[in-house]
Motif scaffolding. Structure first.
Motif, PDB file in Angstrom:
ATOM      1  N   ILE A 193      -4.096   7.388  -0.569  1.00 19.61           N
ATOM      2  CA  ILE A 193      -3.564   6.360  -1.465  1.00 19.61           C
ATOM      3  C   ILE A 193      -4.096   6.555  -2.887  1.00 19.61           C
ATOM      4  O   ILE A 193      -3.357   6.427  -3.864  1.00 19.61           O
ATOM      5  N   ASN A 239      -1.652  10.828   4.430  1.00 19.23           N
ATOM      6  CA  ASN A 239      -1.289   9.512   4.956  1.00 19.23           C
ATOM      7  C   ASN A 239      -0.819   9.549   6.407  1.00 19.23           C
ATOM      8  O   ASN A 239      -1.277   8.746   7.220  1.00 19.23           O
ATOM      9  N   THR A 292      -1.881   7.241  -6.132  1.00 19.24           N
ATOM     10  CA  THR A 292      -1.981   6.335  -7.276  1.00 19.24           C
ATOM     11  C   THR A 292      -2.333   7.092  -8.546  1.00 19.24           C
ATOM     12  O   THR A 292      -1.738   6.864  -9.599  1.00 19.24           O
TER      13      THR A 292
END
Length: 140
Positions: free
Chosen positions: A65, A37, A69
Motif C-alpha cells: 500500500i 498485495n 501510495t
C-alpha cells in the motif's frame, strides 16, 4: 501490535519507494506493489490464526500500500502522464484524479470490508477475498 506491523510497512515503503521509482521507473515499482498485495491477501486468507504470520501479512500489506501510495497516486506522476497525453491542458485534472483515487480508496475500502465482516457468512475471509477481487483489475 497488528496495526503497528502495517504502519511499519507503510512507513518503510513511503520513505523508500519514491526514490526507488525515480531510479528504476514507476512502472516497475507499481508492478512490485501490485504483486505484493495478492501475496499479503494470500497470507491473510490462509494463515489468519497464526499471530506471527498475521503480523507478516500486515507488514507486507503495508509495504504494498505504501509503494502504491508513494508511486501511483503521486500528483507528479499523474501530471506527467496527463502532460504526455494532453499537452495543451492544465494539470488540474491530474491533481483532482490523484486526490479522488487516494481518498476514495481510503474511504470505500473500510466501508465495504466492514460491511462484509458484519454481514458475510465468513467474516474472517470475506473482506480479504473482496479486496483481492477489487485489486484484480490493477493486475492487467
Amino acid at each position: 501490535m497488528i496495526f503497528a506491523a502495517y504502519a511499519a510497512g507503510v512507513a518503510v515503503s513511503l520513505l523508500t519507494a519514491g526514490h526507488i521509482s525515480d531510479g528504476l521507473g514507476r512502472r516497475r515499482v507499481l508492478t512490485a506493489a501490485v504483486l505484493l498485495n495478492p501475496l499479503a491477501l494470500l497470507v491473510f486468507m490462509t494463515w489468519s490464526t497464526v499471530p506471527g504470520l498475521l503480523l507478516l501479512a500486515r507488514f507486507v500489506s503495508g509495504l504494498g500500500i505504501g509503494m502504491l501510495t508513494a508511486t501511483a497516486t503521486a500528483t507528479v506522476y499523474l501530471t506527467e502522464l496527463h502532460a504526455t497525453t494532453r499537452p495543451r491542458q492544465g494539470s488540474g485534472r491530474a491533481e483532482v484524479v490523484s486526490t479522488a483515487a487516494n481518498l476514495g480508496g481510503f474511504g470505500l475500502d473500510p466501508l465495504v470490508t466492514g460491511l462484509l465482516a458484519q454481514c458475510a457468512p465468513d467474516p474472517l475471509r470475506s473482506p480479504s477475498s473482496s479486496r483481492s477481487s477489487w485489486s484484480r483489475p490493477a493486475w492487467w
